[in-house]
Design an enzyme around this catalytic site. Structure first.
Site, PDB file in Angstrom:
ATOM      1  N   HIS A 188       0.954  -1.030   0.064  1.00 35.70           N
ATOM      2  CA  HIS A 188      -0.187   0.006  -0.187  1.00 35.70           C
ATOM      3  C   HIS A 188       0.817   1.336   0.009  1.00 35.70           C
ATOM      4  O   HIS A 188       0.478   2.301  -0.470  1.00 35.70           O
ATOM      5  CB  HIS A 188      -0.877   0.042   1.352  1.00 35.70           C
ATOM      6  CG  HIS A 188      -2.080  -0.797   0.893  1.00 35.70           C
ATOM      7  ND1 HIS A 188      -2.208  -2.149   1.363  1.00 35.70           N
ATOM      8  CD2 HIS A 188      -3.257  -0.552   0.187  1.00 35.70           C
ATOM      9  CE1 HIS A 188      -3.322  -2.757   0.874  1.00 35.70           C
ATOM     10  NE2 HIS A 188      -3.895  -1.916   0.076  1.00 35.70           N
ATOM     11  N   ARG A 295     -10.263   4.445  -0.912  1.00 32.18           N
ATOM     12  CA  ARG A 295     -10.091   3.535  -0.260  1.00 32.18           C
ATOM     13  C   ARG A 295     -10.203   3.975   1.446  1.00 32.18           C
ATOM     14  O   ARG A 295      -9.487   4.768   2.087  1.00 32.18           O
ATOM     15  CB  ARG A 295      -8.541   3.162  -0.255  1.00 32.18           C
ATOM     16  CG  ARG A 295      -8.145   2.268  -1.267  1.00 32.18           C
ATOM     17  CD  ARG A 295      -6.605   2.099  -1.268  1.00 32.18           C
ATOM     18  NE  ARG A 295      -6.171   1.030  -2.131  1.00 32.18           N
ATOM     19  CZ  ARG A 295      -5.834   1.123  -3.445  1.00 32.18           C
ATOM     20  NH1 ARG A 295      -5.827   2.161  -4.011  1.00 32.18           N
ATOM     21  NH2 ARG A 295      -5.445  -0.072  -4.149  1.00 32.18           N
ATOM     22  N   ARG A 331     -15.455   2.535  -1.011  1.00 31.77           N
ATOM     23  CA  ARG A 331     -15.018   1.290  -0.484  1.00 31.77           C
ATOM     24  C   ARG A 331     -15.267   1.375   0.784  1.00 31.77           C
ATOM     25  O   ARG A 331     -14.655   2.090   1.441  1.00 31.77           O
ATOM     26  CB  ARG A 331     -13.848   0.547  -0.992  1.00 31.77           C
ATOM     27  CG  ARG A 331     -13.640  -0.822  -0.157  1.00 31.77           C
ATOM     28  CD  ARG A 331     -12.198  -1.458  -0.610  1.00 31.77           C
ATOM     29  NE  ARG A 331     -11.098  -0.743  -0.068  1.00 31.77           N
ATOM     30  CZ  ARG A 331      -9.939  -1.291  -0.726  1.00 31.77           C
ATOM     31  NH1 ARG A 331      -9.656  -2.114  -1.685  1.00 31.77           N
ATOM     32  NH2 ARG A 331      -8.836  -0.653  -0.111  1.00 31.77           N
ATOM     33  N   ASN A 453      -4.933  -6.865  -7.288  1.00 35.50           N
ATOM     34  CA  ASN A 453      -3.658  -6.785  -6.267  1.00 35.50           C
ATOM     35  C   ASN A 453      -3.692  -8.144  -5.355  1.00 35.50           C
ATOM     36  O   ASN A 453      -3.105  -8.958  -5.128  1.00 35.50           O
ATOM     37  CB  ASN A 453      -3.662  -5.495  -5.588  1.00 35.50           C
ATOM     38  CG  ASN A 453      -3.678  -4.232  -6.189  1.00 35.50           C
ATOM     39  OD1 ASN A 453      -3.255  -4.407  -7.400  1.00 35.50           O
ATOM     40  ND2 ASN A 453      -4.083  -3.339  -5.598  1.00 35.50           N
ATOM     41  N   ARG A 464       1.699 -10.245  -1.243  1.00 35.21           N
ATOM     42  CA  ARG A 464       2.192  -9.141  -1.892  1.00 35.21           C
ATOM     43  C   ARG A 464       3.036  -8.141  -1.158  1.00 35.21           C
ATOM     44  O   ARG A 464       3.507  -7.163  -1.884  1.00 35.21           O
ATOM     45  CB  ARG A 464       0.708  -8.265  -2.223  1.00 35.21           C
ATOM     46  CG  ARG A 464      -0.043  -7.829  -1.073  1.00 35.21           C
ATOM     47  CD  ARG A 464      -1.410  -7.306  -1.214  1.00 35.21           C
ATOM     48  NE  ARG A 464      -1.672  -6.023  -1.798  1.00 35.21           N
ATOM     49  CZ  ARG A 464      -2.684  -5.195  -1.809  1.00 35.21           C
ATOM     50  NH1 ARG A 464      -3.782  -5.684  -1.662  1.00 35.21           N
ATOM     51  NH2 ARG A 464      -2.517  -4.179  -2.196  1.00 35.21           N
ATOM     52  N   CYS A 501      -9.882  -2.076 -10.385  1.00 34.77           N
ATOM     53  CA  CYS A 501      -9.538  -1.095  -9.755  1.00 34.77           C
ATOM     54  C   CYS A 501      -8.128  -1.366  -8.859  1.00 34.77           C
ATOM     55  O   CYS A 501      -7.482  -0.789  -8.372  1.00 34.77           O
ATOM     56  CB  CYS A 501     -10.419  -0.596  -8.714  1.00 34.77           C
ATOM     57  SG  CYS A 501     -10.863  -1.892  -7.491  1.00 34.77           S
TER      58      CYS A 501
END
Ligand code: PEP
Ligand code: MG
Length: 546
Positions: A188, A295, A331, A453, A464, A501
């Protein structure tokens, strides 16, 4: 000159002095007390340091953003002079035989709880302030240095790694780029760098020490190379490269206002991903057609306690209004995994990415979820807001989430509070489970947004965050592309729109593939908007030799 190689997060060139990131150590509340007088002395000294820091911050903020916005630092100074607050800390030190750190922490929690219990939403919001000022005093007590960027106009941050909330606390106006020895391109923090459109290289495996602070550094985000203390030839060559990049950027400007449409007329929606209202300027600057992913958890990451309904409402409403009638997909909270928030007090887990995160937290803590849904619905009266649930794996989760949304809407109706009764409800497709049953899920919602992702992380079983696994990571793995295609097909069969997205949406080498799959929307970091539009406009889907 030292040449360091890492992985590029954002293609750009940055040149500037290096500032090292100093991490605030966790609360030293465990330290044993050194005696009442000594602890009282330490507390008074630390309080003075904190007040002086706040005064300096106030003066800087007045200059930069004006008195209204700077007022918060004045309020914080006043809170640090509040008799009740000071008396509570000193009493805990005096009669409780506590260390100054422990007394400040205990006072912070007591006062925050008291503020949260008040009816008045303004007073509730003061809980965050009291925690904030107390953390400042605690930092002064442990001598932890804040990353001080005041001496610089623009800097390149060097760090071992940066968590999302650490990145958010930095003065991002001053940051030209990041270099981190750890970190992966899908973290992130990397996403934040992309949102801000700043050059960044991660995973260099070369930690910086204090001796390099202030040296000139160049980040070449096109090749993932970092030059520390560059020689004159390298500096000149990189300056030329930066000029060429700026010229291409200027050429992209002619695409502003043009539709995102192929030569044969296939049009898609090209939206932006944002983390907070501070990113709205980027949305306008890069000519996004809407917001495909807000987010919302960044609101929680930026705060030292739960953001109130009013705080959230203000942020969502501002976003909806800034976008006029354009779609804004918000979201719901996606805390957990690498997005950690201390005040959630989540249990430590062996596999946090597979643990208590996102919709699982919301459905387990309905009081928390309800506040966010109320804020979101109220904001829907001010624009075209859509709600999106993350990390869905089952029909049951959608039904339970929608039931909570309905309850909140009925409550608002009963209270005579306006909201958009037509508000779209969608889900993220970011687990293999959701992609595989997307035919069933599609019947329950108005849209799908594919979170590539996490979909990649869970499909390939590759963390990730784990930079050492980057060599095994294949963003174009056929399994991912098949799951995306299946999701688009199932969504369309049920008559709903489907977007992407995740970061893959901005991968220009896949734009044509996505368009041929029939994707309806791509939501990308703001700086990627015009390059994607350029790519779409260069394509002709009538060409068959693909
Ligand atoms: C994703 O998983 O692709 C996504 C967009 O969500 P996040 O990156 O915030 O987990
Ligand atoms: Mg995700």
């Amino acid at each position: 000159m030292l040449v360091i190689r890492g992985k590029s997060v954002f293609a750009g060139i940055a040149i500037g002095p290096l500032a090292l990131f100093h991490r605030q150590s966790a609360s030293a509340a465990q330290r044993p007390a050194a005696g009442i007088e000594a602890e009282l002395q330490r507390f008074r000294q630390a309080r003075q340091t904190a007040v002086a820091q706040l005064q300096a911050l106030y003066e800087r903020a007045v200059e930069k953003v004006g008195e209204d916005e700077a007022a918060v630092f004045e309020v914080h100074q006043m809170m640090l002079a509040d008799d009740d607050y000071l008396e509570t800390v000193e009493t805990l030190i005096g009669s409780g035989n506590m260390s100054a750190e422990a007394a400040v922490e205990r006072t912070a929690q007591q006062f925050a709880q008291m503020f949260r219990a008040m009816d008045d939403t303004y007073m509730q919001a003061r809980a965050a302030d009291v925690i904030d000022i107390s953390r400042r005093v605690e930092a002064a007590l442990c001598g932890c240095q804040d990353t001080d960027l005041s001496a610089y106009d623009g800097v390149i941050i060097g760090a071992d790694d940066l968590g999302p909330s650490e990145t958010l606390q930095l003065d991002t106006d001053k940051i030209l780029g990041f270099v981190t020895s750890g970190g992966s391109t899908n973290s992130h923090t990397a996403i934040l760098a992309r949102t801000l459109g700043i050059a960044a290289v991660v995973g260099t495996d070369t930690p910086f020490h204090d001796d390099v602070e202030g040296l000139t550094v160049i980040i070449d985000g096109y090749t993932g190379t970092v030059y520390l203390d560059p020689d004159p030839e390298t500096l000149a060559a990189m300056e030329r490269k930066a000029e060429t990049a700026a010229a291409h950027q200027a050429a992209l400007e002619r695409l502003r206002g043009l539709p995102t449409q192929t030569k044969d007329g296939k049009r898609i929606d090209l939206y932006a991903n944002i983390g907070n209202t501070g990113d709205l300027a980027q949305v306008a600057e890069h000519d996004a057609e809407g917001i495909g992913l807000f987010r919302s958890e960044f609101l929680y990451l930026e705060n030292t306690t739960y953001p109130t309904e009013e705080q959230q409402f203000a942020a969502y409403k501002k976003t909806a209004q800034a976008l006029g009638g354009k779609r804004v997909v918000i979201r719901t909270l996606d805390i957990g995994a690498d997005k950690k928030v201390d005040y959630f007090n989540l249990e430590t887990e062996e596999n946090p990415a597979m643990g208590m995160r996102a919709i699982r937290i919301c459905l387990s803590r309905p009081a928390l979820f309800r506040i966010q849904l109320r804020a979101l619905c109220r904001a829907s009266a001010f624009g075209k807001v859509a709600v999106m649930f993350p990390m869905i794996i089952s029909l049951d989760e959608i039904r339970r989430s929608k039931a909570m949304l309905r309850d909140v809407q009925e409550e608002l109706t009963a209270q005579g509070i306006a909201y958009d009764k037509e508000m779209e409800v969608g889900i993220m497709i970011e687990t293999p489970a959701a992609a595989i049953i997307s035919d069933e899920l599609a019947k329950e919602v108005d849209f799908f947004s594919i979170g590539s992702n996490d979909l990649t992380q869970y499909t390939l079983a590759i963390d990730r965050q784990q930079t050492r696994l980057d060599d095994f990571f294949d963003a174009h793995h056929p399994a991912i592309l098949r799951l995306i295609e299946m999701t688009v097909r199932n969504g369309h069969a049920a008559g709903i729109w489907v977007g992407i997205c995740g970061e893959l949406g901005a991968d220009l080498s896949l734009t044509e593939t996505f368009l041929r799959m029939g994707i309806d929307e791509l939501s990308v970091s703001p700086a990627a908007i015009l390059p994607v539009r350029e790519k779409v406009r260069s394509l002709d889907l009538r060409d068959v030799d693909v």
